[in-house]
Design an enzyme around this catalytic site. Structure first.
Site, mmCIF file in Angstrom:
data_model
loop_
_atom_site.group_PDB
_atom_site.id
_atom_site.type_symbol
_atom_site.label_atom_id
_atom_site.label_comp_id
_atom_site.label_asym_id
_atom_site.label_seq_id
_atom_site.Cartn_x
_atom_site.Cartn_y
_atom_site.Cartn_z
ATOM 1 N N PHE A 1 4.322 -3.174 -11.058
ATOM 2 C CA PHE A 1 3.176 -2.982 -10.170
ATOM 3 C C PHE A 1 1.982 -2.621 -11.036
ATOM 4 C CE2 PHE A 1 3.214 -1.791 -5.426
ATOM 5 C CZ PHE A 1 3.949 -2.910 -5.080
ATOM 6 N N GLN B 1 -9.215 3.993 -0.744
ATOM 7 C CA GLN B 1 -8.806 2.855 -1.559
ATOM 8 C C GLN B 1 -9.042 1.549 -0.805
ATOM 9 O OE1 GLN B 1 -4.436 1.993 -2.597
ATOM 10 N NE2 GLN B 1 -5.411 2.476 -4.531
ATOM 11 N N HIS C 1 -7.916 -2.073 -0.939
ATOM 12 C CA HIS C 1 -6.886 -2.890 -1.590
ATOM 13 C C HIS C 1 -7.513 -4.224 -1.952
ATOM 14 C CE1 HIS C 1 -3.207 -5.039 -2.414
ATOM 15 N NE2 HIS C 1 -2.530 -3.923 -2.335
ATOM 16 N N LEU D 1 -2.342 -7.305 4.655
ATOM 17 C CA LEU D 1 -2.160 -7.093 3.238
ATOM 18 C C LEU D 1 -1.305 -8.152 2.549
ATOM 19 C CD1 LEU D 1 -3.099 -4.805 1.411
ATOM 20 C CD2 LEU D 1 -0.716 -4.121 1.320
ATOM 21 N N GLU E 1 0.656 -5.970 -3.715
ATOM 22 C CA GLU E 1 0.495 -6.007 -5.160
ATOM 23 C C GLU E 1 1.742 -6.594 -5.817
ATOM 24 O OE1 GLU E 1 -1.393 -2.475 -6.345
ATOM 25 O OE2 GLU E 1 -0.336 -2.399 -8.245
ATOM 26 N N ARG F 1 -5.987 -0.438 -8.756
ATOM 27 C CA ARG F 1 -6.476 -1.154 -7.579
ATOM 28 C C ARG F 1 -7.989 -1.101 -7.452
ATOM 29 N NH1 ARG F 1 -2.040 0.363 -2.957
ATOM 30 N NH2 ARG F 1 -0.464 -1.033 -3.814
ATOM 31 N N HIS G 1 -7.711 0.415 2.807
ATOM 32 C CA HIS G 1 -6.263 0.453 2.753
ATOM 33 C C HIS G 1 -5.671 1.845 2.818
ATOM 34 C CE1 HIS G 1 -2.304 -0.917 1.783
ATOM 35 N NE2 HIS G 1 -2.254 -0.264 0.642
ATOM 36 N N ARG H 1 -5.072 5.800 -5.645
ATOM 37 C CA ARG H 1 -3.608 5.834 -5.588
ATOM 38 C C ARG H 1 -3.023 4.612 -6.282
ATOM 39 N NH1 ARG H 1 0.393 3.485 -2.166
ATOM 40 N NH2 ARG H 1 -1.165 2.539 -0.805
HETATM 41 C C1 FAD Z 1 -0.182 -2.988 4.686
HETATM 42 C C2 FAD Z 1 0.192 -1.790 3.887
HETATM 43 C C3 FAD Z 1 1.130 -1.890 2.887
HETATM 44 C C4 FAD Z 1 1.500 -0.775 2.162
HETATM 45 N N1 FAD Z 1 2.421 -0.917 1.168
HETATM 46 C C5 FAD Z 1 2.792 0.167 0.466
HETATM 47 C C6 FAD Z 1 3.758 0.053 -0.565
HETATM 48 O O1 FAD Z 1 4.261 -1.028 -0.855
HETATM 49 N N2 FAD Z 1 4.125 1.160 -1.235
HETATM 50 C C7 FAD Z 1 3.592 2.389 -0.939
HETATM 51 O O2 FAD Z 1 3.984 3.350 -1.571
HETATM 52 N N3 FAD Z 1 2.677 2.513 0.032
HETATM 53 C C8 FAD Z 1 2.261 1.445 0.742
HETATM 54 N N4 FAD Z 1 1.320 1.588 1.725
HETATM 55 C C9 FAD Z 1 0.860 2.922 2.099
HETATM 56 C C10 FAD Z 1 1.887 3.607 2.973
HETATM 57 O O3 FAD Z 1 2.545 2.660 3.780
HETATM 58 C C11 FAD Z 1 1.296 4.649 3.901
HETATM 59 O O4 FAD Z 1 0.444 5.452 3.210
HETATM 60 C C12 FAD Z 1 2.400 5.504 4.478
HETATM 61 O O5 FAD Z 1 3.335 4.697 5.132
HETATM 62 C C13 FAD Z 1 1.906 6.561 5.435
HETATM 63 O O6 FAD Z 1 3.036 7.208 6.001
HETATM 64 P P1 FAD Z 1 2.917 8.487 6.907
HETATM 65 O O7 FAD Z 1 4.312 8.897 7.233
HETATM 66 O O8 FAD Z 1 2.029 9.460 6.291
HETATM 67 O O9 FAD Z 1 2.183 7.981 8.207
HETATM 68 P P2 FAD Z 1 2.478 6.812 9.246
HETATM 69 O O10 FAD Z 1 3.623 5.977 8.875
HETATM 70 O O11 FAD Z 1 1.178 6.163 9.485
HETATM 71 O O12 FAD Z 1 2.911 7.592 10.529
HETATM 72 C C14 FAD Z 1 2.034 8.363 11.291
HETATM 73 C C15 FAD Z 1 2.788 8.890 12.464
HETATM 74 O O13 FAD Z 1 2.004 9.847 13.134
HETATM 75 C C16 FAD Z 1 2.024 9.584 14.495
HETATM 76 N N5 FAD Z 1 0.777 10.075 15.067
HETATM 77 C C17 FAD Z 1 -0.465 9.860 14.621
HETATM 78 N N6 FAD Z 1 -1.353 10.473 15.419
HETATM 79 C C18 FAD Z 1 -0.648 11.085 16.387
HETATM 80 C C19 FAD Z 1 -0.989 11.876 17.516
HETATM 81 N N7 FAD Z 1 -2.250 12.155 17.824
HETATM 82 N N8 FAD Z 1 -0.006 12.327 18.293
HETATM 83 C C20 FAD Z 1 1.286 12.050 18.024
HETATM 84 N N9 FAD Z 1 1.657 11.315 16.966
HETATM 85 C C21 FAD Z 1 0.702 10.844 16.166
HETATM 86 C C22 FAD Z 1 2.202 8.109 14.626
HETATM 87 O O14 FAD Z 1 2.786 7.790 15.863
HETATM 88 C C23 FAD Z 1 3.149 7.832 13.478
HETATM 89 O O15 FAD Z 1 4.467 8.044 13.885
HETATM 90 C C24 FAD Z 1 0.924 0.472 2.443
HETATM 91 C C25 FAD Z 1 -0.015 0.570 3.443
HETATM 92 C C26 FAD Z 1 -0.426 -0.554 4.126
HETATM 93 C C27 FAD Z 1 -1.538 -0.426 5.107
#
Ligand code: FAD
Ligand code: SF4
Ligand code: SF4
Ligand code: FES
Lengths: 584, 231, 114
Positions: free
Chosen positions: A117, A238, A240, A250, A253, A284, A351, A396
């Site tokens: 990566f 960030q 992307h 997306l 990468e 990135r 992103h 990141r």
């Molecule tokens: C397209 C894409 C590809 C990516 N690929 C990678 C990768 O290959 N490798 C990597 O390391 N990272 C990657 N990332 C980044 C990574 O996926 C995210 O940063 C990460 O998944 C965030 O996880 P999280 O658990 O913090 O939040 P999320 O998975 O966004 O979960 C948030 C949770 O909070 C809940 N929530 C939010 N607001 C409320 C509310 N008001 N009340 C109740 N519940 C609420 C939602 O329902 C959800 O369950 C990628 C991001 C994108 C956009």
């Protein structure tokens, strides 16, 4: 009002929330997860490329090298103690996921498959490393489903499709749970808990062009701001480099990791000019800026010259089918090209939010208070994209976010158990604790002349224009002016639909309130930081300025104040990695 | 473009009905979800679920011109007008295009969708050959959108007893995993005239799956494992 | 929620359905051919066709397979649509009696007339 009581409450059912919940569910404490969508619909499901850990399954690797890359990738803004902690714990956290059943792709010898990566090196800045563990190009999906499955096994209590509104706190500052609303019935609900963790994910939907799911509206950040707590490093977003042009979806990468590369309209592999050594696998921010410049200087592809191409047909059908099946699907669906034959049109897309709710290594939310600049808010934790530990600094690295979720999700879960042991008795909730929150909810029963959807659209356009890849003081200030206007309009907004049952219009209004807070924090913090570092590029201050700005910003809503907080340059056990120029 | 949308709001006291809507939208490069959201921007009472808008989260499964699909990856240009959009069949409707997914989730949970391996955990990963890993392809990718299960007549008739294609596909995902040790308990779990054998191989599920998965084939494999076990 | 588990049943009857399908697929065309190739003109000619023992045995076997196959099919339909257990069991009984009766009757006709 209905009240439910738990020992621990997790707000958010993405990777971060579910990893923390699992830690608690394995104990005897009662744990609940509140999520505004069914957990496997959380944004983590979209993560494609993989999760980083120095397993050395393909090539030599050490966690120290991973740590070096992360510090450098973050342009020295990351806290080195947190980064050391994350990189050290990475391998065990990934093995643990494998034991839970995550269907990683495999190497011929049966070990977890890893791919290169951007920003990964061996020997502290040497040759390209191969560090990203992957389940084809669906790693986030595999990870999220695996964690959800483990949580059902351990009987975590789920409140699916409940929208969290505000934090409940007492006079001593203890966090005692949240107010929430059942989306299905519209009924408000008090969820009391001795300890609460925010894992509400990112807020990428504050930009027009975004790779983020539509639910990424920074709700946790809004809750924290309304509770009078600060947000850290909100100027760092960030972009992307490779979102499908015009759509934002997306292109991981991992495509470049597998050997794909970028071309401008002359068919030139332009990254060779911007990053002679790492080329397409530079950081990135570096690649995104390069693309933005190519487009701005008229070397973009297509009739309007507003994108560049990413070529991967030379990888062959077989590699594409095995390692990038999801990408091929997306490209055919959204760009109308089969990447096994033709390049995919791409452009930078918003992103990831590097900033967020400031926490320490244990996921405890910290804020300046009586005894120091980083005092834990008792009972309150934050993990994942909504939090800022800070391991990602100013930019990141790919694959580090999923790692952040599980390493700090686990650490926070463990610390919450300790907290529960040390604080065995529930504190009593002040009678008026939910008042402001309920008033906010009721406010949306009033009629108004302005429409929520229109304000949301204007907000996203505003942020796209005024807080994008390149920024200047004037542009940012103009953005802030416009934001003030939008806030004025929001005060006069009303809903056409005031029904109770599954009223998604009301949800979108509540989300907009949170996005407004995020936008303000971003603009104000970005104005204050008069240097360029990582993803924050100021055309009027093009150089990094370690003398004045090797520090975090802390934005508070009261008076739009921005304070500074030192970067922790001292790791836990190893030598500090001293700031130097960041070249790839 | 012309749309016919299923509308139902339990609070209004009105019966469910179809609403004709005209929308000015250029279908080129747009998906059905874009159109539904544009309609919602005009009339915010229209309710639907959505999240990822790229076909990976499984939120926005609806019945379009008689077929179950994800709105976000259904190209508008492909659809015959008037485009008729209804909630998924066979599940109770909560409002407009939103159904109660609980019967579907309950069946998913019933197959114990988690890896079972009580052996001592190695310090590193459990090894799995690429060939063994390949057995999970076509099963682990399921996004729980319920397009398949709600297209299956057997599920309509017995939603509380028949596990349905999505659940059975996940049952197979764990049976096929070389790291899982509970194969025989898993086979016991589904060996039942209702839980498994309501499937009559009608293949509606295969046709419906937006991810191109093949639950019928997985169900066939479970059946042959059961037969093998018996003889 | 009740812990879901299988009744440890269903595989046998599913196999029966498959096996009888195979029997039918082989036997039916055979019998058809036998009758069609020597289309009788009168009653005795018709009777003659049933004279060989193998014809009668095969016919009975086919009928048995058909009855079993039909039973599984009808049972499936009842399981799909009729959720009231008492009614379903009564219908099962009726179908079993009818199918078994038919087979016995066929046996009686075949051997009785010879
Ligand atoms: C397209 C894409 C590809 C990516 N690929 C990678 C990768 O290959 N490798 C990597 O390391 N990272 C990657 N990332 C980044 C990574 O996926 C995210 O940063 C990460 O998944 C965030 O996880 P999280 O658990 O913090 O939040 P999320 O998975 O966004 O979960 C948030 C949770 O909070 C809940 N929530 C939010 N607001 C409320 C509310 N008001 N009340 C109740 N519940 C609420 C939602 O329902 C959800 O369950 C990628 C991001 C994108 C956009
Ligand atoms: S093949 Fe089986 S599961 Fe699929 S639709 Fe038909 S009966 Fe349902
Ligand atoms: S098998 Fe396909 S249609 Fe069925 S739930 Fe999974 S992804 Fe959806
Ligand atoms: S919105 Fe996620 S699958 Fe359509």
């Amino acid at each position: 009002m209905n009240t439910r009581r738990f020992d621990a409450l997790i707000v958010g059912g993405g990777g971060a929330g579910l990893r923390a919940a699992l830690q608690l569910a394995r104990s005897d404490y009662k744990v609940a997860v509140v999520s505004k969508v069914f957990p496997t619909r959380s944004h983590t499901v979209s993560a494609q490329g993989g999760i980083t850990a120095a397993l050395a399954n393909v090539d030599d690797d050490r966690w120290e090298w991973h740590m070096y890359d992360t510090v450098k990738g973050g342009d020295w803004l990351g806290d080195q103690d947190a980064i050391e902690f994350m990189c050290r714990e990475a391998a065990s956290a990934v093995y643990e996921l494998e034991h839970m059943g995550l269907p990683f792709s495999r190497l011929d010898n049966g070990k977890i498959y890893q791919r290169p990566f951007g920003g990964q090196s061996k020997h502290f800045g040497g040759d390209q490393a191969t560090r990203t563990c992957a389940a084809a190009d669906r790693t986030g999906h595999a990870l999220l489903h695996t964690l959800y499955q483990q949580n059902i096994q351990h009987r975590t209590q789920f409140f699916d499709e409940y929208f969290a509104l505000d934090l409940l706190r007492d006079a001593d500052g203890y966090c005692l749970g949240v107010t929430a609303m059942s989306i299905e019935t519209g009924e408000p609900l008090l969820i009391e808990a001795r300890t609460t963790l925010l894992a509400t994910g990112g807020a990428g939907r504050v930009f027009w062009n975004s790779s983020n799911a539509m639910i990424n509206t920074g709700d946790g950040l809004g809750m924290v701001l309304r509770a009078g707590l600060p947000l850290q490093d909100m100027e760092f977003w960030q972009f992307h480099p490779t979102g499908i042009a015009g759509v934002g979806c997306l292109i991981t990468e991992g495509v470049r990791g597998e050997g794909g590369y970028l071309l401008n309209k002359h068919g030139e592999r332009f990254m060779e000019r911007y990053a002679p050594h790492a080329k397409d696998l530079a950081g990135r921010d570096v690649v995104a800026r390069a693309i933005a410049i190519e487009i701005a200087e008229g070397r973009g592809c297509g009739p309007r010259g507003d994108y560049v191409d990413i070529k991967l047909d030379h990888l062959g059908e077989k590699t594409i089918a095995e390692k990038l099946p999801g990408i091929r699907d997306l490209a055919i669906r959204f760009a109308g090209v089969d990447p096994a034959e033709k390049p995919i049109p791409v452009a930078p897309t918003a992103h990831y939010m590097m900033g967020g709710i400031p926490t320490n290594l244990y996921g405890q939310v910290v804020a300046p208070a009586r005894f120091g600049p980083e005092e834990p808010v008792p009972g309150l934790y934050a993990v994942g994209e909504c939090a800022c530990v800070s391991v990602h600094g100013a930019n990141r690295l790919g694959g580090n976010s999923l790692l952040d979720l599980i390493v700090f999700g686990r650490a926070a879960g463990k610390h919450m158990l300790e907290y529960l042991r040390d604080n065995p008795y529930p504190r009593s909730l002040p009678g008026n604790a939910a008042e402001a929150s309920l008033a906010r909810l009721q406010r949306w029963d009033q009629a108004g002349s302005e429409r929520v959807a229109a304000i949301s659209d204007d907000l996203r356009r505003l942020m796209q224009t005024h807080a994008g890849v390149f920024r200047t003081d004037a542009v940012l200030r103009e953005g802030l002016e416009k934001l003030n206007e939008l806030e004025g309009r929001l005060a006069h907004a009303g809903l056409q639909d005031t029904s109770r049952v599954f009223n998604t219009a009301r949800i979108e209004a509540l989300e907009l309130e949170n996005l407004m807070g995020v936008a303000r924090a971003t603009l104000v913090s970005a104005i204050s930081r008069t240097e360029s570092r990582g993803a924050h590029t100021r055309e009027d201050f093009p150089a990094r300025d370690d003398e004045h700005w090797l520090k975090h910003t802390l934005y508070s809503r009261a008076g739009d104040q921005v304070d500074a907080k030192p970067v922790r340059l001292k790791p836990l056990t190893v030598e500090s990695i001293r700031p130097k120029e960041r070249v790839y | 473009m012309k749309f016919r949308l299923y509308r139902y709001s339990p609070e209004s006291g009105e019966k469910p009905h179809m609403q004709d809507v005209e929308l000015d939208i250029d279908p080129v490069g747009k998906m059905l979800l874009d159109a539904l959201l544009a309609i919602k921007a005009q009339d915010e009472t229209l309710s639907l679920r959505r999240s990822c808008r790229e076909g990976v989260c499984g939120s926005d499964a609806v019945n379009v011109n008689g077929k179950n699909r994800l709105a976000c990856i259904t190209p508008l240009g492909e659809l015959k007008e008037p485009i008729e959009v209804r909630p998924l069949p066979g599940l109770p409707v909560i409002r407009d295009l939103i159904v109660d997914m609980e019967p579907f989730y309950r069946q998913y949970r019933s197959i114990k969708p988690w890896l079972i391996n009580d052996g001592p955990e190695p310090e590193v990963e459990r090894l799995q050959s690429p060939e063994d890993r390949a057995l999970l392809d076509g099963a682990y990718e399921c996004i729980l959108c319920a397009c398949c299960t709600t297209a299956c007549p057997s599920f309509w008739w017995n939603p509380d007893k028949f596990v349905g294609p999505a659940g059975l596909l996940q049952a197979y995902r764990f049976i096929a995993d070389s790291r899982d040790e509970a194969t025989s308990a898993r086979l016991d779990n589904v060996e039942d005239p209702y839980r498994l054998y309501r499937c009559h191989g009608i293949m509606n599920c295969v046709d419906a799956c937006p991810k191109g998965l093949n639950p019928t084939e997985a169900i066939g494999r479970i059946k042959s494992l059961l037969v093998k076990r018996r003889v | 929620m009740k812990p879901a588990t299988g009744a440890h049943a269903g595989t046998g009857i599913w196999l029966v359905q498959r096996a009888t399908a195979v029997v039918l697929a082989v036997a039916l065309p055979g019998l058809m051919a036998h009758f069609l190739l020597a289309l009788p003109v009168d009653f005795s000619g018709w009777q003659g066709l049933f004279a060989p023992l193998w014809v009668r045995v095969l016919l009975l076997l086919t009928a048995l397979a058909l009855a079993l196959h039909a039973w599984v099919g009808v049972r499936d339909i009842f399981m799909d649509y009729i959720h009231f257990t008492g009614l379903r069991l009564a219908l099962y009984l009726a179908v079993i009696v009818t199918l078994a009766g038919s087979v016995v009757w066929l046996a009686a006709v075949l051997w009785g007339s010879a």
